[in-house]
Design a protein around this motif. Structure first.
Motif, mmCIF file in Angstrom:
data_model
loop_
_atom_site.group_PDB
_atom_site.id
_atom_site.type_symbol
_atom_site.label_atom_id
_atom_site.label_comp_id
_atom_site.label_asym_id
_atom_site.label_seq_id
_atom_site.Cartn_x
_atom_site.Cartn_y
_atom_site.Cartn_z
ATOM 1 N N GLU A 79 0.826 -1.212 0.000
ATOM 2 C CA GLU A 79 0.000 0.000 0.000
ATOM 3 C C GLU A 79 0.857 1.259 0.000
ATOM 4 N N GLU A 80 1.932 1.254 0.772
ATOM 5 C CA GLU A 80 2.808 2.428 0.849
ATOM 6 C C GLU A 80 3.448 2.722 -0.508
ATOM 7 N N THR A 81 3.877 1.681 -1.234
ATOM 8 C CA THR A 81 4.477 1.863 -2.558
ATOM 9 C C THR A 81 3.446 2.381 -3.538
ATOM 10 N N LYS A 82 2.250 1.827 -3.472
ATOM 11 C CA LYS A 82 1.166 2.267 -4.357
ATOM 12 C C LYS A 82 0.849 3.743 -4.120
ATOM 13 N N THR A 83 0.802 4.142 -2.872
ATOM 14 C CA THR A 83 0.519 5.536 -2.535
ATOM 15 C C THR A 83 1.618 6.457 -3.055
ATOM 16 N N LYS A 84 2.883 6.056 -2.855
ATOM 17 C CA LYS A 84 4.003 6.862 -3.354
ATOM 18 C C LYS A 84 3.941 6.994 -4.876
ATOM 19 N N LEU A 85 3.623 5.902 -5.555
ATOM 20 C CA LEU A 85 3.517 5.917 -7.012
ATOM 21 C C LEU A 85 2.407 6.861 -7.457
ATOM 22 N N GLU A 86 1.270 6.798 -6.808
ATOM 23 C CA GLU A 86 0.156 7.682 -7.152
ATOM 24 C C GLU A 86 0.512 9.147 -6.917
ATOM 25 N N LEU A 87 1.187 9.428 -5.801
ATOM 26 C CA LEU A 87 1.587 10.804 -5.507
ATOM 27 C C LEU A 87 2.578 11.326 -6.540
ATOM 28 N N LEU A 88 3.536 10.478 -6.924
ATOM 29 C CA LEU A 88 4.517 10.880 -7.933
ATOM 30 C C LEU A 88 3.850 11.092 -9.288
ATOM 31 N N ALA A 89 2.936 10.217 -9.634
ATOM 32 C CA ALA A 89 2.214 10.363 -10.905
ATOM 33 C C ALA A 89 1.434 11.676 -10.926
ATOM 34 N N ASP A 90 0.754 11.985 -9.847
ATOM 35 C CA ASP A 90 0.003 13.239 -9.765
ATOM 36 C C ASP A 90 0.934 14.445 -9.836
ATOM 37 N N ALA A 91 2.045 14.381 -9.096
ATOM 38 C CA ALA A 91 2.971 15.514 -9.024
ATOM 39 C C ALA A 91 3.657 15.780 -10.357
ATOM 40 N N THR A 92 3.865 14.743 -11.139
ATOM 41 C CA THR A 92 4.579 14.903 -12.408
ATOM 42 C C THR A 92 3.651 14.909 -13.612
ATOM 43 N N ASP A 93 2.357 14.790 -13.350
ATOM 44 C CA ASP A 93 1.346 14.758 -14.407
ATOM 45 C C ASP A 93 1.657 13.656 -15.427
ATOM 46 N N ARG A 94 2.033 12.490 -14.898
ATOM 47 C CA ARG A 94 2.317 11.332 -15.734
ATOM 48 C C ARG A 94 1.495 10.169 -15.200
#
Length: 82
Positions: free
Chosen positions: A14-29
């Motif tokens: 869950e922690e990795t998934k959350t980090k991935l989602e946050l990075l995707a949102d932050a980088t618009d990717r």
């Protein structure tokens, strides 16, 4: 030209998934792009490292290396110069 896309699924903590989602949102990717980029980078580094290790083994097997005495001498000279 058609690009063959292979599907793969995996379970993420869950922690990795959350980090991935946050990075995707932050980088618009999108997450898939980020995961593919991370895998490609990992494979590139690991491939390079394995090739370098294999080359070192080849050199050692062929007697292409610096002796312990030579290394010790260089370090002692370097230490004395400080």
């Amino acid at each position: 030209m058609a690009i063959n896309k292979n599907m793969m699924s995996l379970r993420l903590p869950e922690e990795t998934k959350t980090k991935l989602e946050l990075l995707a949102d932050a980088t618009d990717r999108n997450k898939s792009t980020l995961v593919l980029e991370a895998i490609d980078n990992y494979l590139e580094v690991q491939s390079w490292q394995i090739a370098a290790i294999q080359e070192g083994i080849r050199q050692a097997d062929n007697g292409e290396f610096v002796s312990h005495t030579e290394i010790k001498s260089k370090w002692l000279k370097k230490k004395a110069a400080q």
